[in-house]
Enzyme design. Structure first.
Site, PDB file in Angstrom:
ATOM      1  N   ASP A  82      94.192 -35.616 -87.779  1.00 40.55           N
ATOM      2  CA  ASP A  82      94.449 -34.330 -88.438  1.00 40.55           C
ATOM      3  C   ASP A  82      93.963 -34.363 -89.878  1.00 40.55           C
ATOM      4  OD1 ASP A  82      95.795 -33.610 -86.087  1.00 40.55           O
ATOM      5  OD2 ASP A  82      97.756 -34.165 -86.892  1.00 40.55           O
ATOM      6  N   GLU A 105      87.351 -41.623 -77.027  1.00 37.90           N
ATOM      7  CA  GLU A 105      86.930 -40.291 -76.591  1.00 37.90           C
ATOM      8  C   GLU A 105      85.408 -40.186 -76.541  1.00 37.90           C
ATOM      9  OE1 GLU A 105      90.733 -37.797 -78.459  1.00 37.90           O
ATOM     10  OE2 GLU A 105      88.977 -38.245 -79.681  1.00 37.90           O
ATOM     11  N   ASN A 163      87.371 -39.936 -81.400  1.00 36.03           N
ATOM     12  CA  ASN A 163      87.574 -41.344 -81.730  1.00 36.03           C
ATOM     13  C   ASN A 163      86.692 -42.197 -80.804  1.00 36.03           C
ATOM     14  OD1 ASN A 163      88.969 -41.715 -79.240  1.00 36.03           O
ATOM     15  ND2 ASN A 163      90.943 -41.243 -80.194  1.00 36.03           N
TER      16      ASN A 163
END
Length: 328
Positions: free
Chosen positions: A279, A212, A209
């Protein structure tokens, strides 16, 4: 570059999802939800009193990745750890009920099953509390995983590394399994954690993301120029084929080692809950790549899927019919 790809062009790839087999390796969790409503503040402390209406238990973490693969029409194999406890037994039975082989699920007696309990009132998460024990899996478990994964490689179309930094994803594990997969030409897609970034070298796609990507690249992403700088830095650092940075309300940006960059605007109309959206992204990406979609098209499918699940509260596996409707 923002590449225009119509929904009509994406639908044939979705139709080819069925039957493709994806191996998910990662941190398996149980997601426990307590649903209720709030009508007053406690006289004992300045906290809301939640009147519980119902509870639900769902596959979480790597289990949610696998669940998304199943509901999108794919076939899944899971490799993860549970504890010798009630949560672990529930996860095993739930996986078996969905027709999932559990030969890759290892019980570690000294480790509780990771369980996240969320209290939700009026469509808002009030609090979350976690039962977990972080720390790397044992050498014995690591060896079992390596053998199990090696045995599956001739049966799979793609591998997903679902890294929640609970202990399953170790340096030894990745050093053993990544070369095995990549030598066979099996795409490897990673949902990463920052302090493990150096372990993901040569994978097909890594999906950090915004935060990150900033932390792993050492670049503060503040505008399009620094976004490009971070994306290019991660490509160079990992030697991977592509980096897909998920950017919340700003959509996604795909950086390819060929030098191509694809910016994809968000498809989310209303965001209620981002739980599990990552996910859904890696699950959809894995099946799209398995179905032969070029990475820009695969990323767009993943973006549409994420746009659906963030509009729902709680850990949600996207049904194939939902994604088909989003593409209609």
């Amino acid at each position: 570059m923002t590449e225009a790809v119509s929904k009509k062009e994406l639908r044939p790839y979705l139709d080819r999802f069925d039957g493709h087999r994806v191996l998910v390796v990662g941190d398996l969790m149980l997601d426990h939800y307590i649903w209720g409503n709030v009508q007053r503040i406690s006289p004992e402390a300045p906290v809301p009193v939640v009147n519980v209406v119902r509870e639900s238990v769902l596959l979480g973490g790597a289990g949610n990745v696998l669940h998304n693969i199943l509901t999108l029409g794919g076939r899944g194999i899971l490799c993860g750890v549970i504890g010798a406890d009630e949560a672990g037994r529930w996860l095993s039975e739930e996986l078996k009920s969905k027709g999932v082989e559990i030969g890759g699920i290892v019980v570690e007696e000294e480790r509780p099953t990771t369980k996240k309990t969320r209290i939700v009132a009026h469509q808002q998460q009030v609090v979350r509390f976690d039962h977990e024990k972080k720390g790397e899996i044992s050498n014995k478990t690591e060896k079992k995983f390596i053998q199990f994964i090696n045995d599956q490689l001739d049966r799979i179309d793609c591998m997903v590394i679902s890294d929640y930094a609970k202990g399953v994803i170790t340096e030894g594990l990745l050093e053993s399994i990544l070369p095995l997969a990549l030598r066979r030409g099996i795409p490897v897609i990673v949902d990463p954690k920052v302090h493990h970034f150096s372990l993901y070298k040569k994978v097909t796609v890594v999906t950090p993301n915004h935060l990150e990507a900033s932390q792993a690249s050492g670049v503060d992403i503040e505008d399009e120029a620094t976004l490009h700088q971070a994306g290019k830095a991660l490509l160079k650092k990992l030697g991977c084929r592509a980096v897909l940075i998920t950017r919340g309300e700003q959509g996604m940006s795909l950086f390819d080692k060929s030098g191509e960059t694809t910016h994809i605007p968000t498809e989310a109309r209303q965001v209620f809950d981002v739980t599990g959206a990552g996910d859904t992204v890696v699950s959809t990406l894995a099946l799209a790549v398995s179905a032969g979609a070029p990475l820009p098209a695969a990323a767009r499918l993943a973006n549409h899927a994420a746009g659906v699940v963030v509009g729902m509260v709680g850990t949600t596996a996207i049904e194939k019919a939902m994604l088909k409707k989003a593409l209609s």
